[in-house]
Every structure is written in structure tokens, then in C-alpha cells.
Design an enzyme around this catalytic site. Structure first.
Site, PDB file in Angstrom:
ATOM      1  N   SER A 151     -36.505   2.379 -11.562  1.00 38.63           N
ATOM      2  CA  SER A 151     -36.240   1.618 -10.346  1.00 38.63           C
ATOM      3  C   SER A 151     -35.972   0.150 -10.734  1.00 38.63           C
ATOM      4  O   SER A 151     -35.219  -0.105 -11.673  1.00 38.63           O
ATOM      5  CB  SER A 151     -37.436   1.769  -9.408  1.00 38.63           C
ATOM      6  OG  SER A 151     -37.145   1.372  -8.113  1.00 38.63           O
ATOM      7  N   ASP A 191     -31.433  10.904  -5.026  1.00 33.49           N
ATOM      8  CA  ASP A 191     -32.064   9.593  -4.848  1.00 33.49           C
ATOM      9  C   ASP A 191     -31.066   8.628  -4.218  1.00 33.49           C
ATOM     10  O   ASP A 191     -30.004   8.371  -4.786  1.00 33.49           O
ATOM     11  CB  ASP A 191     -32.491   9.074  -6.229  1.00 33.49           C
ATOM     12  CG  ASP A 191     -33.028   7.650  -6.194  1.00 33.49           C
ATOM     13  OD1 ASP A 191     -33.380   7.167  -5.101  1.00 33.49           O
ATOM     14  OD2 ASP A 191     -33.099   7.041  -7.279  1.00 33.49           O
ATOM     15  N   HIS A 228     -35.962  10.004  -7.161  1.00 35.86           N
ATOM     16  CA  HIS A 228     -36.128   8.686  -7.786  1.00 35.86           C
ATOM     17  C   HIS A 228     -36.916   8.782  -9.091  1.00 35.86           C
ATOM     18  O   HIS A 228     -38.067   9.170  -9.110  1.00 35.86           O
ATOM     19  CB  HIS A 228     -36.833   7.763  -6.788  1.00 35.86           C
ATOM     20  CG  HIS A 228     -36.607   6.290  -7.031  1.00 35.86           C
ATOM     21  ND1 HIS A 228     -35.376   5.748  -7.322  1.00 35.86           N
ATOM     22  CD2 HIS A 228     -37.465   5.240  -7.004  1.00 35.86           C
ATOM     23  CE1 HIS A 228     -35.494   4.438  -7.465  1.00 35.86           C
ATOM     24  NE2 HIS A 228     -36.746   4.108  -7.280  1.00 35.86           N
TER      25      HIS A 228
END
Lengths: 467, 467
Positions: free
Chosen positions: B158, B409, B434
Site C-alpha cells: 500500500s 483491489d 490489497h
């Protein structure tokens, strides 16, 4: 005595900076509003960055942008002393831009108060300067009709050359390549020994005369000895034709610092032609100076030779009625700025041992240096930061940089003389001084610098897809 | 509603961050004194950066260092949710280090006052965080016996993945390569259209059920309509089992924002196994949610379906006696920090058109966004800075980065899915959410993520010269 061993406050020879420059080059002067802080958001102040722009050679339909990454001084000086860019602009149909470095020249973020406050000085770093250049280039490409697809090549000499190289290292998205002339990017802790600078400098004098080097090396103790008495100081004041006769022991140290700076600057401007346009020096000035020091001597005779030699540097035309040793110590704004940079990021260790070089032995001690910096600027240098930030010797990940160096230039001690990667091209000019290749062509140029410029042009053409 | 369209304050799913984490992983907690400002010298303050270190697998005679570049939250959470690093540590004989991002977790530069002052927040930028990592790695290599010659590989997911990639881009001298998992480095102005995020999100729901998407899309107007009256709000409060019954029109907006966040987070944590270790969700939670929305409906029946679906996310175990729509709006320190980052550097435009996605139409307007930021933080975002600083799409000059993305995602909308250069390797996991690949292996893992992890291991071996 703060930055470097011998009070050297800036990479630019002092003899250059205090001259007014006249120029036949035609350009417009513009100003761009920059964020004062590219790396923080608490201070939204802006300042006006000066840049010079010349579009008379430009093909606005695809021609490249040649962008000078300004260094520690007034940008008009660099503009007028980077004749190479002007000489090749027509052939490349290039737009010329000379961007001033923040905190120098007219680009003072807080006007006359710029250097008065600790907080005002906070934004004087190489990273902020590079960010200025990247943002300015982005704005030029958006705003100049035809520039959107223009490739940008960075040019710079000395600290400006360091910035050009670092620009390509940190912002290869913004420039296609960089000509980094006489850029001592390795003149930092852990990479280059502190003795190297003065060794190269001494070698440049040795090429003129071995006896010259020995005379200079012997002169320090002689001056110290003679300067130890009132009558001796009177003698020194007279021989050196000082405007303000020496009265204290400390004046003797000032005299030695003043001479050290002179020998250093001479090595940097040791060009093959009389540079009478800017500074009044003969061709090959180190040779001219050493001619005055070519006979073995000692005592007062040696001092007389040294004074004769120094006179070539300080008073070649004979216009000065007397000489002032404190002239160099006062410094201008550019010196202030570089003094701060030397005491924060630009920690370039220098020392002398008096054997492999021609100076008085002087060691390098980071702790002492840091204390001196704290006294002057209320901040402390980061010894290893530049090497982390700009990759030190790990340049194999960079591309499209020319590192040109003249071997007569003491700063070549911290230059890139061997290729660390396929497209990082060292160009060595054996008989070149400080960024000689960036200067305008001259009938007295040596074959080496002529060849260097041809190679530089061809490499730039390659980057632009023209070869 | 400040950052991004739907009040999204952080890339991390909210459902993760407020959970306490228990762990079987063994590590030591250490602290390193960092300069608060790596890019200025007026403020010499320091702070203690927390990092976690595990040396039980390490071959201190040449074994590599796996370095997690912490993101916007408590580092222990990332440590415990990056099982991949733990799973492969023994095979690589690697030292594991998880470095906390400044201004998050315990690494608060000004303690409880960190977020109270404009000037205290000034040092919360990605550049400062990267510099922290570079300096910390340098110190570890100098201080840990055997580490001097260890290669360092960065890992991150991320925003942490963005930092890993940027670390390799800006400091290739410090790390040999980076695994950037689900790193939306292209989710910025001029690179990715603002609609993309919600389109990918909607596609993830569409894969579960087309009717589900239509029901969600229709639900907004239905909720607005029903919420327009007192009795309607009473109905909504009852159906959603709200702890605090809705009393104002603005509560209806809060409800919709709360639901929007829920659908978004669900798409991010849409993993193939029940993630009952951290959050209480079934396997493939989007499918489970859409099962509740799989029949065409309208009016109060549709709202009932939506509530049933939301209940899977907010109360899968049935432990909560009521639900609180304001829970997500309050935020913790991590949200504050990311709110500031979104309002300065991390400007990720997001919008919805209600046609290609399942949300209420909402446009993106930078000027409005900037105004809101100024109201909250007394500073303004720099719309294009990240693209200049981290090269935007001009990644051909970078090397040794794995960009892994799961197509389920929504953040894959801003990810690198095609290779911009020879050694920049995109790994696409079609059925991945994710940064699934960074999580510990699980018997229910799909073939795609298992294959992705094998490829990642092999690429890391190549960087380390082991293949």
C-alpha cells in the site's frame, strides 16, 4: 578558516566574483515565483527566482532546452562565463536558460534579511535548489509555446556541475542528460582523502617548476619567523605593499591565508590564454607566477620572490597602489551563502601535510569543524548526508552524465575521472583548469579542450536522438 | 469528506487498524534517534523512531536485510500482517527489520503535541520518511556486526509499497531492490483518471454479482429519499440497528459515507480465506456481502438488503449490539497523519460518475479540495509535486522493483500493471485483493498468489546474486 582548511568559502575563485561583468550575449531576465519550501508545508512563503532566457537560436518546434543549473553566485556571471552554451546554441537550435540558485545573486528569499536569521537560512540546501530547477523546468515546458516536448539538457560547472549531475541522478524524468564540468561530487568524507585537493594543486605548480613548489612550501615558516618581530612585520608590510601595515601576530596568519587562497585560485584559473575579459591575468598564470619563484631562495629573498609572484595575481595591471589582505576575508553575500552550505551539507574535508603538498601541515577534524559551524551559524553539519542522498560512489544506477575535469584543476581531486557506468562519461582534459570546457572557445585553446568540447557535443546529440 | 471522494483518510482499511494484534512472531523493539529535519538545518530537534528487529533467521556473515518501509500506522500491525517476510526469512537467512513511519504509532516526533501544531506537522512528508529509512539502514549496517556488506531489500504494501518503490528510485545506493505490493504510485493528477478507483472497486463487486452492483448503485437515492422524513430516518435507524438514532438530514450523509467506506474496505480485504485472525470476515467477503444483495429490489426492501450486507462487514460475529456510523469519522492518530499527508503531498484525485461505478456521482475539484485543506490544516496541497519528485510514468530510469497488484483491489487502478523497464516487474494477481501476497501463506490461497510469491522470491534471489 571555517570551511575547508584555508578559509576557502566557495568553489568559485574569489578573483572572479567581485568583477563586474560586461557581455555581448543577449538574453531576457525573468523571475519565477517558487515555494520557499519544497519539502515541508508549514511555511507557504514564496520567493522570486531569477532566470535568464535566450530564445534567438531556438527552434520552438522541437528544439532542446539547455538549462544551466546555477551555483553559488550571481547568475549573470555564470551566464557570461559559460560561452560553450552560447557557442553551440545555434547548431542545436536550443533555448538557453540560466537559472539562479536560491540565496545568491538577486534570488534572495528574504531580501536584505536573508542572511540575518537562522530560520530564513533554513531553505538553503542543494535539495531545495534542485527542486526549484525541476519545478521551473516543468513550468517552462507548460508555458512556452512549443516547449512541451522539448528535451532538457542540464549544464553546470563546479558546484553548478554537481547540481547538474545530481539533477540527472534525482530527476532523470526532468532532464535527458547533464554536462557536469569540474564537479567535485566525490570531495566528501569517506570517498576522497582530505589531502587530495592540495596534492593536485601542488602538482599543477610542480608542472611549472619544482623549485617553485619548494619555495612556496618553505615560504610559510619563513613568513612566520620574520613576522614574529615588529621589524619583521614592517618588512613584510613593505614587501607585500600592504595598504594596512601589519601590527599583530594574527596579521601574519591573515597574510598566509591570503597567499594560500591566491595559489589555490591561480590553479583554478590556469587557462591557456590571458583572461583579460574578466580578470587581469596572463596566459598560463601558474607558470607566470612560478617564473618569479624559479630560483632557490631563503629568508627575505624568498619573501621578496613570493611577493613578486603574488603581485601577478593581485595586481597584474599595476593599477592597485597597495594590496589588502583582508579583502578576501570579508566576503560578499555569495560567500555567506556558501559558508552556510559548507557548514550544513557541503562538508568537504581538506587538509595538508606539507610533504605531498606545498602548504603548512593542517589536519582535518570534523568535531572541531562542527563546533566552529555551531558558533557561526547555530547549526551543525551532517557529515555523511550528501553521500547518502546523492549515492556516493554507487553511480551505476545513473545515466547520461558527462563528468569533465581538467587535471590542472585542484577540484579534479573530487571529480569522476573513471566511468562508473556505461553512459556516465568521464572526459579528462590533461592541461585544463577549472571548467575550461564550459568557457567560450578561444584561439589559444589547447587541443585537449577542443577535443573535449567535440565529444561533449556528440554525446549531447546522442541524448537528443540526433546521432 | 476531505481526502478523496468518500472521506477515505488512509489507504489501510479502517477495519484493520482499530484491532489489537496478537502475534506469534518474535522480534525485539528498538528505537533510533533521527534528525527531525533531513532537508533543513534550522531545527536540530531529534525524535525516536521505533523499529522492530528479528535476527533469529539471520546469517550474520553475509545474509541479507529485509527492510519493511513502514506506512501510515502502528508498525506492529504491519509486522504482524506481512507474513510473507516471516515465511521466507529462514530460506534467505535474512535479518528482518520493520521501521515505523514518522508521525505514526509510537514514532511521534512531538509526543502528544505532534498533531497540535502547524510547525510540528511540518516534517511529515514522504521525503523525510525515506531519508529516515536511508539513515537508519546506514546506521544498522555500521553498527550490527556482520551487516556492513549485507544487501538490503525493501518490502512494503500500500503506501508502504509506494515508499519501497520510491526508496529504490531515490536511493538505489541503499537498497538493491524493492517489493512494492499494491502500491498505487500512479494514483495522481495527470496520470490516472479520478474515476478509475471506483470503477475497479465496482468491477470487484460485479464479479460477485451484477445485480449486487445495481442494488448498491440504486441504494443511494433510495436512502436519500427515505432519509428525507422523520419517519424514514426512524426506519433507517432501525434497519441499520444504529446505536444513535438518526435525527438530522446530515446523519443520512454520514450513513452513506459509512456504507461507501464499508464497500471500499470490503474490496480491499476480499481475501480467499476467513481472516478471523485480525478481522472477523468470511472468505471472499465481497461475495458474501453480494449474496445479501443478489435479488433485484427497491424501496425499503432494498434498504433491508443493504443493511443485511453491511452487517456482514460490521458485525459478522453478531457481537455488536448496535452499529455506530460515526465510528469511522472520528479517526485515530493514523487518520490524522494521513489526513495531513493527503492535504499536502498525497493528492490522489478520486471521483465517481454513478454509471461506470456504483456510487453517487461526485466530481473532483482541486481548488475546492485545496480550500478544505487550508481550513483544516492551514496549508495547501501541491498537486503535481509527487509526480515531479518520484518521476511519474518516467520509470525507465529505475531498476529492480516488483510491482505486485491484485485486480480485485481498487488501488490497482493506480498501480504499475505493465513494465516500464526491463527490471521493473509487474506481477498481476487476478483474484487478489490489497497486498494479499505480503500476507502469510494460507491453505486457501489461490494458485495466482502462490505463483506470485514464488516469482517474488526468485526475483529477490536474482537481486541478491543467488540465482
Amino acid at each position: 578558516m571555517l570551511c575547508g582548511v584555508y578559509g576557502r568559502m566557495s568553489i568559485i575563485p574569489k578573483s572572479f566574483k567581485n568583477k563586474n561583468t560586461a557581455s555581448d550575449y543577449e538574453y531576457k531576465t525573468e523571475y519565477f515565483v517558487q515555494q520557499i519550501d519544497h519539502f515541508g508545508f508549514a511555511n507557504l512563503d514564496t520567493y522570486k527566482q531569477r532566470y535568464l532566457i535566450a530564445d534567438q537560436y531556438w527552434n520552438a518546434n522541437g528544439g532542446p532546452i539547455f538549462f544551466y543549473t546555477g551555483n553559488e553566485g550571481d547568475i549573470t556571471w555564470f551566464c557570461n562565463n559559460t560561452g560553450f552554451m552560447w557557442d553551440i546554441a545555434a547548431e542545436f537550435k536550443a533555448l538557453l536558460v540560466f537559472a539562479e540558485h536560491r540565496y545568491y545573486g538577486e534570488s534572495l528569499p528574504y531580501g536584505p534579511d536573508t542572511f540575518k536569521s537562522h530560520t530564513h537560512l533554513n531553505y538553503l540546501t542543494s535539495e531545495q535548489a534542485l527542486a526549484d530547477f525541476a519545478v521551473l523546468i516543468g513550468q517552462l515546458k507548460r508555458s512556452l509555446p512549443g516547449a512541451a516536448n522539448s528535451s532538457v539538457v542540464a549544464f553546470g560547472g563546479s558546484y553548478g556541475g554537481m547540481l547538474s549531475a545530481w539533477m540527472r541522478i534525482k530527476y532523470p524524468n526532468v532532464i535527458v542528460g547533464a554536462l557536469a564540468a569540474s564537479a567535485p561530487i566525490w570531495q566528501f568524507t569517506g570517498i576522497t582523502p582530505c589531502e587530495a585537493f592540495n596534492q593536485v594543486l601542488t602538482n599543477a605548480f610542480k608542472q611549472a617548476s619544482q623549485i617553485c613548489v619548494e619555495n612556496v612550501r618553505n615560504s610559510w615558516a619563513t613568513i612566520t619567523s620574520i613576522g614574529g618581530t615588529t621589524s619583521g612585520r614592517k618588512f613584510l608590510s613593505s614587501v607585500f605593499n600592504l595598504c594596512k601595515p601589519m601590527s599583530h601576530q594574527s596579521d601574519v596568519d591573515d597574510l598566509k591565508a591570503w597567499l594560500t587562497d591566491a595559489w589555490t585560485d591561480l590553479a583554478m584559473v590556469n587557462y591557456p590564454y590571458p583572461a583579460n575579459f574578466l580578470e587581469n591575468l596572463p596566459a598560463w598564470p601558474v607558470k607566470a607566477v612560478c617564473n618569479k619563484l624559479s630560483l632557490p631562495a631563503e629568508g627575505e629573498a624568498l619573501v621578496q620572490y613570493v611577493a613578486d609572484a603574488a603581485n601577478i595575481y593581485f595586481n597584474y595591471t599595476g593599477d592597485s597602489t597597495c594590496l589588502n589582505t583582508s579583502q578576501q576575508a570579508t566576503g560578499n553575500l555569495g560567500d555567506l551563502g556558501w559558508g552556510y552550505q559548507s557548514c550544513t551539507e557541503m562538508v568537504m574535508p581538506m587538509c595538508a601535510d606539507g610533504e605531498s603538498d606545498m602548504f603548512e601541515p593542517k589536519s582535518w577534524n570534523f568535531t572541531d569543524f562542527s563546533e566552529q559551524c555551531y558558533k557561526q551559524w547555530k547549526t551543525r553539519p551532517q557529515e555523511n548526508w550528501i553521500t547518502t542522498e546523492y549515492w556516493g560512489k554507487q553511480l551505476q544506477y545513473a545515466s547520461n552524465i558527462i563528468f569533465s575535469n581538467g587535471l590542472l584543476d585542484p577540484w579534479s581531486s573530487g571529480g569522476v575521472l573513471e566511468s562508473p557506468a556505461l553512459t556516465l562519461i568521464p572526459i579528462v582534459i590533461p592541461d585544463g583548469a577549472h571548467h575550461l570546457d564550459l568557457r567560450a572557445s578561444n584561439p589559444l585553446d589547447t587541443a585537449a579542450v577542443v577535443a573535449a568540447r567535440i565529444q561533449e557535443k556528440n554525446l549531447i546529440k546522442m541524448w537528443l536522438g540526433q546521432l
